[in-house]
Scaffold this active site. Structure first.
Site, PDB file in Angstrom:
ATOM      1  CG  ASP A  38     -64.916  93.896  20.888  1.00  0.00           C
ATOM      2  OD1 ASP A  38     -65.629  93.797  21.523  1.00  0.00           O
ATOM      3  OD2 ASP A  38     -63.933  94.499  22.008  1.00  0.00           O
ATOM      4  CE1 TYR A  61     -70.587  79.721  23.739  1.00  0.00           C
ATOM      5  CE2 TYR A  61     -71.345  78.476  24.565  1.00  0.00           C
ATOM      6  CZ  TYR A  61     -70.926  79.345  23.112  1.00  0.00           C
ATOM      7  OH  TYR A  61     -71.793  79.763  22.144  1.00  0.00           O
TER       8      TYR A  61
END
Ligand SMILES: NC(=O)c1ccc[n+]([C@@H]2O[C@H](COP(=O)([O-])OP(=O)(O)OC[C@H]3O[C@@H](n4cnc5c(N)ncnc54)[C@H](O)[C@@H]3O)[C@@H](O)[C@H]2O)c1
Length: 258
Positions: free
Chosen positions: A64, A158
């Protein structure tokens, strides 16, 4: 086909889409060792199978990228597997879902920052130190999005993360020029991948979403992952030896900056 001959590379998000095509091109260009860092281990193994029998030694690490300890351990392990430190780092991981900003929730912002911005900081922090120490120069290729250059509705946080990646990359480019470490940004537009479908099929009318997208693209089509990967391969190669701190859109002309 030997533009990356002998190079040691890390590609994040290589289990899918653009990242998978980067891995295929890096192997085709003669990389000595390639690590795929991805949460999707099965997808990363599929990428390695697609690369097939080449001289490139491929390694899959379930990572991750937003977790620094995880990144640090994977980088250390890869250095010992490859027998050398990385020459090339590609931060291709990215993730988003479409929400109007005022309808989104803080835990969603946290996840976006974790994946899209923190992920890039973590790998750069770990790998740049090794590149400086090794003294062989290096390449860092980070991923923005034209959402980060223009701002995209339903993608506010984003867009902010991707704009942050651009500013961050320019700063590390300045800090590492004396070490001949070149840091640049690839900024895709709509590109045919699972990530694109993730956003498209969460919209009320996916077909209308795509039609509108295509209408806004001067080249009037969605891009293919390999077309974006070519820019990454170029930035990683000696052909890009005098390009520092730049952001290049690969988006069919959506973003034209002078
Ligand atoms: N596809 C598009 O239309 C588009 C447009 C603009 C920008 N981009 C950017 O291009 C890059 C590649 O996009 P794509 O469409 O190929 O994506 P994708 O969704 O097809 O693949 C992303 C990969 O990242 C991995 N990943 C996600 N979160 C992770 C994490 N925390 N740690 C490690 N791995 C993780 C996924 O498992 C997947 O393999 C991203 O940075 C994306 O933001 C894509």
């Amino acid at each position: 086909m030997d533009k990356l001959s002998g190079k040691v590379a890390i590609v994040t998000g290589g289990a899918s889409g653009i990242g998978r095509e980067i891995c295929r091109q890096f192997a085709a260009e003669g990389c000595a060792a390639l690590a795929i860092f991805d949460v999707n281990e099965a997808g990363a193994r599929e990428t390695v199978a697609l690369i097939g029998d080449t001289a490139t030694k491929c390694f899959v690490h379930k990572v991750d990228v937003g977790d620094l300890a995880n990144v640090d351990a994977a980088v250390k392990q890869f250095v010992s597997e490859a027998g050398n430190s990385p020459d090339i780092l590609v931060n291709n991981v990215g993730w988003d879902l479409p929400f109007l900003f005022i309808e989104s929730q803080p835990d969603f912002w946290d996840k976006l920052i974790h994946v899209n911005y923190k992920g890039t900081l973590n790998t750069c922090w770990t790998v740049l130190k090794l590149m400086v120490q090794a003294g062989r120069g290096g390449r860092v290729i980070n991923f923005a999005s034209d959402a980060g250059r223009l701002g995209a509705g339903h993608e506010a946080v984003y867009s902010g993360c991707k704009a942050a990646v651009i500013g961050f990359t320019k700063a590390i480019a300045r800090e590492h020029s004396k070490h001949n470490i070149l840091c640049n940004v690839v900024s895709p537009g709509a590109t045919r991948t699972a990530g694109y479908d993730n956003v498209k099929y969460k919209r009320d009318d996916p077909d209308k979403f795509e039609e509108k997208n295509v209408r806004q693209i001067p080249l009037r089509r969605i891009g293919e992952p390999g077309e974006v990967a070519h820019m990454v391969t170029f930035f990683a190669s000696d052909d890009a030896s005098y390009i520092q701190g730049q952001t290049i859109s690969v988006s069919g002309g959506v973003t034209m900056l002078g």
